[in-house]
Design an enzyme around this catalytic site. Structure first.
Site, mmCIF file in Angstrom:
data_model
loop_
_atom_site.group_PDB
_atom_site.id
_atom_site.type_symbol
_atom_site.label_atom_id
_atom_site.label_comp_id
_atom_site.label_asym_id
_atom_site.label_seq_id
_atom_site.Cartn_x
_atom_site.Cartn_y
_atom_site.Cartn_z
ATOM 1 N N LYS A 121 0.847 -1.197 0.000
ATOM 2 C CA LYS A 121 0.000 0.000 0.000
ATOM 3 C C LYS A 121 0.881 1.247 0.000
ATOM 4 O O LYS A 121 1.829 1.336 0.789
ATOM 5 C CB LYS A 121 -0.906 0.000 1.232
ATOM 6 C CG LYS A 121 -1.961 -1.098 1.213
ATOM 7 C CD LYS A 121 -3.121 -0.746 0.298
ATOM 8 C CE LYS A 121 -4.207 -1.809 0.344
ATOM 9 N NZ LYS A 121 -5.329 -1.501 -0.552
ATOM 10 N N LYS A 229 -13.469 -7.483 -7.399
ATOM 11 C CA LYS A 229 -13.963 -8.056 -6.156
ATOM 12 C C LYS A 229 -15.359 -8.578 -6.437
ATOM 13 O O LYS A 229 -16.136 -7.935 -7.149
ATOM 14 C CB LYS A 229 -14.031 -6.985 -5.057
ATOM 15 C CG LYS A 229 -12.675 -6.394 -4.677
ATOM 16 C CD LYS A 229 -12.856 -5.298 -3.619
ATOM 17 C CE LYS A 229 -11.542 -4.883 -2.973
ATOM 18 N NZ LYS A 229 -10.664 -4.103 -3.843
HETATM 19 MG MG LIG Z 1 -6.808 -1.677 -4.689
#
Ligand SMILES: [Mg+2]
Length: 342
Positions: A121, A229
């Site tokens: 991240k 997702k």
């Molecule tokens: Mg992402």
């Protein structure tokens, strides 16, 4: 959600009655090991239906419209089950939150076995590119052979994205996920990197998940890879259709669910024609507890495709407060109304 080129929810079957869904709901609240998306605990609704367990875990800030796709995905799992898998195991990446570089070894120690691929991240608010580079460098130093990728979660503007990715080129990134916010912006960053001779691929995540039309990013040529997702796209079957229609390689990612929700992502990944990158499905280790035992976690970079059932004892241990439970039940009712009107 733009639906004209996608199949209807539940293979065209009607929604089960709301009372049946609510009868199978168990709301939990589980502490996070590491702060993620600004939260220190994760609330979700586990739902038991005739085809098994599902997890409805739309992020708290989402309104009923956006969260309704997540409910559709949960109802698909609990009432229809999952499509036939094309593989018996799914490759996954490890995940490195936006921690300080000196904390990197501690996070890596949470993973069992060898790490082949890791997503880092970056572009966390309040941090700068130098902190990102230090973190990526620390991961590269700890894992010299692994495939590295970064996820900016739309956190950079164009100049920051180009600057950061040019500077990170020495760490040999496989791809950069959603460096900027819009599909047009992704296309510009991608073009500028190519012009500068940087071969890092661009992956689209939020531009697929939160877009009115998840296929637009492919039509614009804005990305080389899609991150999908199951829940925000309305379920495993619909997400698989988005990937097919886009014609791009896909990576399946979780939305920070417990093992029951991760099972849906594993089902989607197992159903895709090709799966060239590690998926972001090994996220149960970011939570301090789970709703199933044993957890659906990786070993040596893969998760086995298998059924997962919530454990009644764990549901009891991690049961949310009456107030939180009432909030989720109301939310399910609101989302159900959106789906019924669709
Ligand atoms: Mg992402």
């Amino acid at each position: 959600m733009h639906t004209s080129n996608l199949p209807p929810f539940f293979d065209g079957r009607p929604l089960p009655p709301l009372q049946d869904i609510l009868a199978g709901v168990h709301v939990v609240e589980i502490p996070m090991r590491v702060k993620f998306r600004g939260v220190t605990s994760r609330q979700s609704a586990l739902i038991h239906g005739p085809a098994g367990w599902a997890e409805f875990a739309a992020f708290m800030e989402y309104g009923a419209e956006e969260a309704s796709a997540w409910l559709a995905a949960a109802v698909e799992a609990a009432w229809l089950g999952y499509p036939e898998p094309r593989r018996t195991e799914v490759p996954v990446n490890a995940t490195m939150p936006a921690v300080a570089a000196h904390e990197v070894p501690g996070v890596l120690a949470n993973y069992e076995g060898e790490i082949h691929e890791i997503k880092i991240k970056v572009a966390e608010s309040g941090q700068g590119v130098d902190e990102d580079i230090a973190r990526v460098a620390a991961v590269r130093a700890a894992l010299p052979q692994a495939r590295l990728k970064v996820d900016a979660n739309m956190g950079w503007n164009h100049d920051q994205a180009v600057d950061a990715l040019v500077r990170m080129a020495e760490f040999d990134l496989v791809y950069a996920e959603q460096p900027v916010s819009t599909a047009e912006g992704l296309a510009r960053v991608r073009e500028e990197l190519r012009r500068r001779g940087v071969g890092t691929l661009i992956a689209a995540d939020e531009s697929v998940r939160k877009a009115a039309d998840p296929l637009r990013v492919a039509q614009l040529g804005a990305a080389d890879v899609l991150v999908v997702k199951a829940a925000p796209l309305g379920g495993v079957r619909r997400a698989r259709e988005v990937v097919r229609a886009a014609g791009l390689p896909a990576v399946v990612s979780s939305a920070l669910e417990t093992s029951v929700g991760i099972r849906a992502g594993v089902a989607l990944a197992a159903s895709l024609d090709e799966l060239p990158f590690g998926c972001g499905l090994d996220t149960v280790s970011l939570m301090a507890a789970d709703t199933a035992a044993p957890s659906l976690r990786s070993r040596d970079g893969v998760i086995q495709v298998r059924d997962v059932a919530a454990d009644e004892d764990l549901l009891g241990t991690w049961a949310a407060s009456p107030q939180v439970t009432a909030w989720w039940r109301r939310r399910i009712e609101e989302c159900y109304r959106v789906l019924s009107d669709a």
